[in-house]
Enzyme design. Structure first.
Site, PDB file in Angstrom:
ATOM      1  N   ARG A   1     -20.538  16.159  -0.763  1.00  0.00           N
ATOM      2  CA  ARG A   1     -20.758  15.099   0.228  1.00  0.00           C
ATOM      3  C   ARG A   1     -20.689  15.670   1.637  1.00  0.00           C
ATOM      4  O   ARG A   1     -19.913  16.583   1.910  1.00  0.00           O
ATOM      5  CB  ARG A   1     -19.678  14.015   0.120  1.00  0.00           C
ATOM      6  CG  ARG A   1     -19.733  13.262  -1.161  1.00  0.00           C
ATOM      7  CD  ARG A   1     -18.549  12.311  -1.276  1.00  0.00           C
ATOM      8  NE  ARG A   1     -18.902  10.946  -0.963  1.00  0.00           N
ATOM      9  CZ  ARG A   1     -18.052   9.924  -1.082  1.00  0.00           C
ATOM     10  NH1 ARG A   1     -16.810  10.124  -1.450  1.00  0.00           N
ATOM     11  NH2 ARG A   1     -18.444   8.699  -0.805  1.00  0.00           N
TER      12      ARG A   1
ATOM     13  N   ASP B   1     -11.430  -0.800  -8.892  1.00  0.00           N
ATOM     14  CA  ASP B   1     -11.465   0.404  -9.719  1.00  0.00           C
ATOM     15  C   ASP B   1     -10.320   0.452 -10.726  1.00  0.00           C
ATOM     16  O   ASP B   1     -10.425   1.135 -11.747  1.00  0.00           O
ATOM     17  CB  ASP B   1     -11.414   1.664  -8.841  1.00  0.00           C
ATOM     18  CG  ASP B   1     -12.791   2.057  -8.319  1.00  0.00           C
ATOM     19  OD1 ASP B   1     -13.708   1.220  -8.383  1.00  0.00           O
ATOM     20  OD2 ASP B   1     -12.944   3.203  -7.846  1.00  0.00           O
TER      21      ASP B   1
ATOM     22  N   GLU C   1       0.860  -1.191   0.000  1.00  0.00           N
ATOM     23  CA  GLU C   1       0.000   0.000   0.000  1.00  0.00           C
ATOM     24  C   GLU C   1       0.898   1.244   0.000  1.00  0.00           C
ATOM     25  O   GLU C   1       1.858   1.330   0.765  1.00  0.00           O
ATOM     26  CB  GLU C   1      -0.928  -0.030   1.223  1.00  0.00           C
ATOM     27  CG  GLU C   1      -1.605   1.285   1.574  1.00  0.00           C
ATOM     28  CD  GLU C   1      -2.467   1.883   0.456  1.00  0.00           C
ATOM     29  OE1 GLU C   1      -3.230   1.148  -0.184  1.00  0.00           O
ATOM     30  OE2 GLU C   1      -2.344   3.105   0.229  1.00  0.00           O
TER      31      GLU C   1
ATOM     32  N   ARG D   1     -17.292   4.025   5.609  1.00  0.00           N
ATOM     33  CA  ARG D   1     -16.154   3.415   4.901  1.00  0.00           C
ATOM     34  C   ARG D   1     -15.025   3.036   5.848  1.00  0.00           C
ATOM     35  O   ARG D   1     -14.421   1.972   5.711  1.00  0.00           O
ATOM     36  CB  ARG D   1     -15.601   4.391   3.859  1.00  0.00           C
ATOM     37  CG  ARG D   1     -16.443   4.453   2.625  1.00  0.00           C
ATOM     38  CD  ARG D   1     -15.994   5.570   1.721  1.00  0.00           C
ATOM     39  NE  ARG D   1     -16.811   5.569   0.527  1.00  0.00           N
ATOM     40  CZ  ARG D   1     -16.507   4.967  -0.605  1.00  0.00           C
ATOM     41  NH1 ARG D   1     -15.372   4.333  -0.739  1.00  0.00           N
ATOM     42  NH2 ARG D   1     -17.320   4.993  -1.618  1.00  0.00           N
TER      43      ARG D   1
ATOM     44  N   ALA E   1     -17.683  -0.505  -5.374  1.00  0.00           N
ATOM     45  CA  ALA E   1     -16.946  -1.321  -4.396  1.00  0.00           C
ATOM     46  C   ALA E   1     -17.467  -2.749  -4.427  1.00  0.00           C
ATOM     47  O   ALA E   1     -16.691  -3.709  -4.286  1.00  0.00           O
ATOM     48  CB  ALA E   1     -17.105  -0.716  -3.006  1.00  0.00           C
TER      49      ALA E   1
HETATM   50  P1  FAD Z   1      -9.407   2.364  -4.033  1.00  0.00           P
HETATM   51  O1  FAD Z   1     -10.405   2.527  -2.953  1.00  0.00           O
HETATM   52  O2  FAD Z   1      -9.098   3.529  -4.891  1.00  0.00           O
HETATM   53  O3  FAD Z   1      -8.082   1.830  -3.325  1.00  0.00           O
HETATM   54  C1  FAD Z   1      -6.839   1.833  -4.006  1.00  0.00           C
HETATM   55  C2  FAD Z   1      -5.741   1.729  -2.967  1.00  0.00           C
HETATM   56  O4  FAD Z   1      -4.486   1.613  -3.651  1.00  0.00           O
HETATM   57  C3  FAD Z   1      -5.623   2.961  -2.073  1.00  0.00           C
HETATM   58  O5  FAD Z   1      -5.458   2.533  -0.742  1.00  0.00           O
HETATM   59  C4  FAD Z   1      -4.392   3.696  -2.609  1.00  0.00           C
HETATM   60  O6  FAD Z   1      -3.713   4.412  -1.595  1.00  0.00           O
HETATM   61  C5  FAD Z   1      -3.557   2.537  -3.119  1.00  0.00           C
HETATM   62  N1  FAD Z   1      -2.668   2.910  -4.230  1.00  0.00           N
HETATM   63  C6  FAD Z   1      -2.930   3.749  -5.261  1.00  0.00           C
HETATM   64  N2  FAD Z   1      -1.875   3.796  -6.103  1.00  0.00           N
HETATM   65  C7  FAD Z   1      -0.940   2.958  -5.593  1.00  0.00           C
HETATM   66  C8  FAD Z   1       0.359   2.561  -6.030  1.00  0.00           C
HETATM   67  N3  FAD Z   1       0.885   3.062  -7.160  1.00  0.00           N
HETATM   68  N4  FAD Z   1       1.056   1.672  -5.268  1.00  0.00           N
HETATM   69  C9  FAD Z   1       0.525   1.162  -4.126  1.00  0.00           C
HETATM   70  N5  FAD Z   1      -0.713   1.503  -3.669  1.00  0.00           N
HETATM   71  C10 FAD Z   1      -1.429   2.385  -4.393  1.00  0.00           C
HETATM   72  N6  FAD Z   1     -19.267   1.948  -4.393  1.00  0.00           N
HETATM   73  C11 FAD Z   1     -20.214   1.146  -3.827  1.00  0.00           C
HETATM   74  O7  FAD Z   1     -20.143  -0.091  -3.957  1.00  0.00           O
HETATM   75  N7  FAD Z   1     -21.252   1.700  -3.117  1.00  0.00           N
HETATM   76  C12 FAD Z   1     -21.375   3.044  -2.941  1.00  0.00           C
HETATM   77  O8  FAD Z   1     -22.314   3.498  -2.257  1.00  0.00           O
HETATM   78  C13 FAD Z   1     -20.406   3.894  -3.535  1.00  0.00           C
HETATM   79  N8  FAD Z   1     -20.518   5.240  -3.410  1.00  0.00           N
HETATM   80  C14 FAD Z   1     -19.578   6.042  -3.988  1.00  0.00           C
HETATM   81  C15 FAD Z   1     -19.735   7.425  -3.889  1.00  0.00           C
HETATM   82  C16 FAD Z   1     -18.800   8.286  -4.481  1.00  0.00           C
HETATM   83  C17 FAD Z   1     -19.025   9.767  -4.409  1.00  0.00           C
HETATM   84  C18 FAD Z   1     -17.686   7.717  -5.155  1.00  0.00           C
HETATM   85  C19 FAD Z   1     -16.652   8.610  -5.787  1.00  0.00           C
HETATM   86  C20 FAD Z   1     -17.533   6.342  -5.279  1.00  0.00           C
HETATM   87  C21 FAD Z   1     -18.489   5.492  -4.704  1.00  0.00           C
HETATM   88  N9  FAD Z   1     -18.386   4.096  -4.811  1.00  0.00           N
HETATM   89  C22 FAD Z   1     -19.339   3.289  -4.259  1.00  0.00           C
HETATM   90  C23 FAD Z   1     -17.266   3.466  -5.546  1.00  0.00           C
HETATM   91  C24 FAD Z   1     -16.237   2.925  -4.570  1.00  0.00           C
HETATM   92  O9  FAD Z   1     -15.820   3.971  -3.720  1.00  0.00           O
HETATM   93  C25 FAD Z   1     -15.028   2.356  -5.322  1.00  0.00           C
HETATM   94  O10 FAD Z   1     -15.464   1.492  -6.336  1.00  0.00           O
HETATM   95  C26 FAD Z   1     -14.123   1.569  -4.374  1.00  0.00           C
HETATM   96  O11 FAD Z   1     -13.758   2.321  -3.242  1.00  0.00           O
HETATM   97  C27 FAD Z   1     -12.862   1.136  -5.126  1.00  0.00           C
HETATM   98  O12 FAD Z   1     -12.079   0.336  -4.289  1.00  0.00           O
HETATM   99  P2  FAD Z   1     -10.644  -0.144  -4.789  1.00  0.00           P
HETATM  100  O13 FAD Z   1     -10.090  -0.939  -3.634  1.00  0.00           O
HETATM  101  O14 FAD Z   1     -10.745  -0.803  -6.107  1.00  0.00           O
HETATM  102  O15 FAD Z   1      -9.807   1.176  -5.028  1.00  0.00           O
END
Ligand code: FAD
Length: 424
Positions: A193, A315, A39, A112, A328
């Protein structure tokens, strides 16, 4: 190690958000897998906001073995409205358009930070390393090597990129597939938000003669080029509010490259954006003195999530607009399916690339459909769906039915298809 033990398969995960931690948590329970998660930040962390999960995501959470701790921190709509996901109303006067019902789940929402805490607290020591920002990946046919900004590197048999919409590894996968690169796209929609103390909101509603039902049950207020949603978090103590505003003047909206995606906003600017909205909606916004403003980006549908021994989840693979509350949840479905395949001892008889390709062929069509329909949902909520516009009976009917395919998905049948593809 005993001489008879099979060699461990080394899995590297980059990114400790919901998708990466959920995957690590499941994989580290299996003795034939050696898991390391990297991370970039100094600790796990999430924004101070709510996240809501559909019935499919709740199934994935259970399948990942964290159903019980999740239920301890999650909110559900109180009886007798426990099966309601959202009630749909007009922003101008809060008049009722209909409700979306998900039997047995309704609205399952969580703060979250609480959710990430549940995930992270179940992760054994020694799995996660912090301050590790990945910048580059190489593969030599045998292993994947990931390089970090601190000059260190890690080699593994399978590398999973869960590093979010700005993934540092997505280019490697797309280049490997001979496909054009994909950058995040600004959607033209921004979201204010904030969270409101629910007791305070009740008092405000009472004082203004507004129905407290609007606090008890998740609400979605719809209007032209804007909409507002509310749902409870922290066992109902807080109401999570997201107020969306869209500028549809351009087909290809551009967010300035030097502007941050998230900033503090003034309450005044938020209230001006909803100047002609009704009392119930305005009372919400007037209760948020310090909103943040989020520029919403997504990704185009990718032509592949896997190149050789490197795969994308969450994502990094399929960032989408939040209009179905599904982003998510899709990351959790990725983690669940991938964990079922990687944790099967038969993995040691298959090549990593074959296993990742099975993941890709099953998960990608569904995740792409969720991306597509998430964008369409925003058009519908903001009266821009060409077939529905602001036709109230049609809005009510469409919204009642449009999420069923997403929530009722059969993940076990996904797993069977992937296993069949692998000849397992
Ligand atoms: P992220 O949460 O982006 O996590 C990526 C991680 O990787 C982070 O910890 C970051 O620090 C780390 N990272 C980044 N680059 C690097 C690197 N180069 N090297 C090492 N680590 C790195 N989804 C739902 O299911 N329900 C909802 O109600 C919902 N509401 C939302 C509301 C808003 C306004 C938004 C913007 C999004 C919402 N989402 C919702 C979508 C959801 O937030 C995302 O799909 C989800 O958080 C993505 O999770 P992730 O683990 O794929 O990525």
């Amino acid at each position: 190690m005993h001489l008879s033990s099979p060699p461990a398969m080394r899995i590297g995960i980059v990114g400790g958000g919901i998708a990466g931690v959920a995957l690590a948590l499941d994989l580290c329970r299996h003795s034939h897998l050696h898991v390391q998660l990297f991370e970039a930040a100094p600790a796990f962390g999430e924004v101070g906001a709510g996240v809501s999960f559909g019935a499919n995501a709740v199934q994935a959470i259970k399948g990942l073995g964290i159903g019980e701790p999740y239920q301890r921190v999650a909110d559900r709509t109180p009886a007798p409205w426990q099966d309601i996901w959202f009630e749909w109303r007009k922003g101008q006067d809060a008049s009722y358009l209909g409700a979306s019902v998900a039997a047995g789940v309704g609205q399952s929402s969580v703060h979250r930070a609480d959710f990430l805490d549940v995930l992270a607290s179940e992760l054994p020591d020694g799995i996660a390393q912090f301050g590790k920002r990945a910048v580059r990946v190489e593969q030599d046919g045998n292993q994947a090597h990931v390089f970090f900004t601190d000059g260190s590197s890690h080699s593994c048999d399978i590398l999973i990129a869960a590093d979010g919409i700005k993934s540092s590894i997505r280019d490697h996968v797309l280049e490997g597939l001979g496909q054009p690169l994909a950058s995040p796209r600004f959607s033209g929609t921004c979201a204010y938000r904030g969270m409101i103390d629910s007791q305070q909101l009740r008092e405000t509603y009472r004082a203004r003669g507004l129905d407290e039902h609007l606090v008890n049950v998740p609400q979605m207020y719809l209007g032209l080029d804007a909409h507002i949603l509310t749902f409870p978090v922290k066992q109902g103590r807080l109401i999570n509010v997201v107020a969306f505003v869209s500028d549809r003047s351009s087909d290809k909206p551009v967010w300035p490259s030097d502007a941050p995606w998230v900033r503090n906003a003034s309450q005044q600017e938020m209230l001006e954006a909803f100047a002609d909205w009704g009392d119930a909606a305005r009372a919400l916004l007037e209760s948020i003195p310090h909103p943040t403003l989020w520029a919403l980006h997504d990704l185009e549908e990718l032509p592949g999530y896997v190149h050789g021994q490197v795969g994308l989840i969450g994502d990094a693979a399929h960032a989408m607009l939040p209009h179905q509350g599904a982003g998510a949840g899709q990351g959790l479905e990725d983690a669940w399916l991938l964990a079922r395949l990687l944790s099967d001892p038969q993995i040691l008889t298959s090549t990593p690339a074959d296993v990742l390709n099975a993941y890709d062929s099953i998960r990608r069509p569904r995740a792409c459909r969720v991306q597509r329909t998430s964008w369409q949902a925003g058009e519908l909520y903001e009266f821009r769906d060409p077939a529905v516009a602001d036709n109230e009976p049609l809005l009510g009917k469409t919204l009642a039915e449009r999420f069923d395919w997403l929530w009722s998905h059969d993940m076990q049948s996904d797993l069977q298809s992937a296993r069949a593809q692998l000849g397992w």
